[in-house]
Write an enzyme that holds these catalytic residues in place. Sequence first.
Site, PDB file in Angstrom:
ATOM      1  N   SER A  53      -2.992  -7.640  -0.065  1.00 38.55           N
ATOM      2  CA  SER A  53      -3.656  -7.835   1.220  1.00 38.55           C
ATOM      3  C   SER A  53      -5.139  -7.596   0.980  1.00 38.55           C
ATOM      4  CB  SER A  53      -3.098  -6.840   2.248  1.00 38.55           C
ATOM      5  OG  SER A  53      -3.840  -6.892   3.441  1.00 38.55           O
ATOM      6  N   HIS A 175       3.520  -6.585   2.938  1.00 38.19           N
ATOM      7  CA  HIS A 175       4.096  -5.734   1.904  1.00 38.19           C
ATOM      8  C   HIS A 175       5.612  -5.582   2.033  1.00 38.19           C
ATOM      9  CE1 HIS A 175       0.126  -3.439   0.788  1.00 38.19           C
ATOM     10  NE2 HIS A 175       0.101  -4.726   0.520  1.00 38.19           N
ATOM     11  N   GLU A 184       1.275  -0.503   7.115  1.00 37.74           N
ATOM     12  CA  GLU A 184       1.524   0.823   6.545  1.00 37.74           C
ATOM     13  C   GLU A 184       1.618   1.885   7.629  1.00 37.74           C
ATOM     14  OE1 GLU A 184      -1.671   1.569   3.805  1.00 37.74           O
ATOM     15  OE2 GLU A 184      -1.172  -0.110   2.503  1.00 37.74           O
ATOM     16  N   GLU A 227       4.532  -0.002  -2.801  1.00 36.25           N
ATOM     17  CA  GLU A 227       3.826   1.276  -2.736  1.00 36.25           C
ATOM     18  C   GLU A 227       4.775   2.451  -2.535  1.00 36.25           C
ATOM     19  OE1 GLU A 227       0.636   0.915   0.075  1.00 36.25           O
ATOM     20  OE2 GLU A 227      -0.285  -0.749  -1.008  1.00 36.25           O
ATOM     21  N   ASP A 262      -1.996   1.736   8.995  1.00 35.30           N
ATOM     22  CA  ASP A 262      -2.868   0.627   8.613  1.00 35.30           C
ATOM     23  C   ASP A 262      -2.209  -0.661   9.097  1.00 35.30           C
ATOM     24  OD1 ASP A 262      -4.403  -1.354   7.464  1.00 35.30           O
ATOM     25  OD2 ASP A 262      -3.759  -0.956   5.404  1.00 35.30           O
ATOM     26  N   GLU A 310      -6.356   2.290  10.447  1.00 38.60           N
ATOM     27  CA  GLU A 310      -7.142   1.521   9.484  1.00 38.60           C
ATOM     28  C   GLU A 310      -7.008   0.024   9.779  1.00 38.60           C
ATOM     29  OE1 GLU A 310      -6.581   0.273   4.818  1.00 38.60           O
ATOM     30  OE2 GLU A 310      -6.007   2.310   5.401  1.00 38.60           O
ATOM     31  N   ASP A 337     -11.437  -1.343   6.324  1.00 45.19           N
ATOM     32  CA  ASP A 337     -11.063  -1.717   4.954  1.00 45.19           C
ATOM     33  C   ASP A 337     -11.524  -3.154   4.693  1.00 45.19           C
ATOM     34  OD1 ASP A 337      -9.891  -2.267   2.498  1.00 45.19           O
ATOM     35  OD2 ASP A 337      -7.842  -2.272   3.253  1.00 45.19           O
ATOM     36  N   LYS A 362     -12.339   1.298  -1.981  1.00 46.40           N
ATOM     37  CA  LYS A 362     -11.520   0.754  -3.061  1.00 46.40           C
ATOM     38  C   LYS A 362     -12.482   0.275  -4.146  1.00 46.40           C
ATOM     39  CE  LYS A 362      -7.695  -0.970  -0.159  1.00 46.40           C
ATOM     40  NZ  LYS A 362      -7.134  -2.194   0.482  1.00 46.40           N
ATOM     41  N   HIS A 390      -5.880   3.456  -3.257  1.00 43.51           N
ATOM     42  CA  HIS A 390      -5.288   2.680  -4.347  1.00 43.51           C
ATOM     43  C   HIS A 390      -5.200   1.223  -3.934  1.00 43.51           C
ATOM     44  CE1 HIS A 390      -1.000   2.852  -2.444  1.00 43.51           C
ATOM     45  NE2 HIS A 390      -1.925   2.667  -1.550  1.00 43.51           N
ATOM     46  N   ARG A 391      -4.492   0.406  -4.740  1.00 42.29           N
ATOM     47  CA  ARG A 391      -4.131  -0.956  -4.354  1.00 42.29           C
ATOM     48  C   ARG A 391      -2.627  -1.116  -4.502  1.00 42.29           C
ATOM     49  NH1 ARG A 391      -8.698  -4.187  -3.302  1.00 42.29           N
ATOM     50  NH2 ARG A 391      -7.159  -5.223  -1.979  1.00 42.29           N
ATOM     51  N   LYS A 413      -5.277   7.757  -0.145  1.00 49.95           N
ATOM     52  CA  LYS A 413      -3.934   7.178  -0.052  1.00 49.95           C
ATOM     53  C   LYS A 413      -3.597   6.533  -1.385  1.00 49.95           C
ATOM     54  CE  LYS A 413      -4.917   2.642   2.113  1.00 49.95           C
ATOM     55  NZ  LYS A 413      -4.355   1.648   3.047  1.00 49.95           N
TER      56      LYS A 413
END
Length: 451
Positions: A53, A175, A184, A227, A262, A310, A337, A362, A390-391, A413
């Site tokens: 994403s 995701h 998320e 994740e 998120d 987010e 983000d 990021k 992170h990614r 995160k």
Amino acid sequence: METMVGRNARIVSVKGREVLDSRGRPTVEAEVAFEGATNTQSVVRAMVPSGKSTGGAEAKELRDADPGRYAGMGCLEAAKSIGVLGKAVVGMDPTDQKAIDAALLELDTSPQKDKSGIGANAVLAVSMACCRAGALVKGVPLCRHINDLAAKAIGEPVRMVMPVPCLNVINGGVHAGNLLAFQEFFLIPAGAESFGEALRIGAETYQVLKKVIQEEYGLRDTAVGDEGGFAPNIASPEEGMRLLMKAIERAGHTTKIFLGSDPAASEFFKDGTYDLGFKSAQVGGEKKSAAEMVELYEKICSDFPMVLLEDPFDEEDFASHAALTSKVGDRIEIVGDDLYCTNCSRVEKGLESKATNAMLLKVNQIGSVTESLDAWSLCRRNGWGVFVSHRSGETEDSFIADLSVGIGAGHIKSGAPCRSERLAKYNQLLRIEEELGIPYAGMKFRTPWDF
């Protein structure tokens, strides 16, 4: 604070290689050899993550586009680019991060300065590896070296803190294969007394959540995603929050764990509306205007112990972000983000419009350590929070753990307490806390400088 060793150190060689990330897709690793004052040669490495994403303003990765190899996602060209970039920094002092990154960025000849020609993934691999070398040359932990760099970037000392781990334990959006639009859902153990306790109670609640989901939806819904989060067969964000609250209460941590989300709303922003049913086969879905989304977020923040949202709107919808921030920003951290992509020019726009009160950081969105620190310092000078991330396509490299401590970010995160590429970051934070005795940000995660 540089030592004699640092002033006599030099980078000897740089090479790149193609490796695999946590999704089994190619990424790159840079290997940097350097010498200290004793002429003893050492080697460090750094691997770069990749997102699924992604924001439209992110720096651009270099991929091979060869359909006969890794479906076009190969990174042999990026690995080759690392070798080219390396020639620009050979002979340089690895402790001088700003000069190293400046030399790398001089090779970016792309019209948009988005690193598309040389590859943001290649640039970042070299930048991170040199940063790691700089810490070794100085004989300090990586987080302390980054802390020195952060102090230079902002022009004053920066207090290091252990970040609050924001654990992504329920997945939706792009995701997950369920119908949940929001991407998320976080457990945020800000009420813990230490990072170690925060990770423990987060992990305990995660295990209870698995049992709760199995009881209500069956064993198949306890499989984990990219994740490490669960993707139960749910469609509404409120149902995700309810599951989290049930797990928190059953685990006995109601006074210490808060919630965050998120939505990654750019993924369900279609034709001027926000379609919460964008993954459903039903024609029309569940479409809402921006004003209706503000109302939905207000209700969620009222009904649940929320502390963070987010990307609640599209990456170009600064006005709606500002509308929500004006209503709930006093008690909720609104994080940009895709809105900012760790890019100073976009953060400046957000500051002018009062769009949010925090930025997600990021490193691969912008492509170098120095540019990441520039975006962080811009936020810090304006009283904004910074949330290190992170990614979804990660590696075992734990660089962002030290980064989050070094810049005193307050929260990080790195997925659920599951999957080794996620736990590599959390476990590194456990080591840092044990070895350096740095205080835990806790409830001050939004303003970690305010101890």
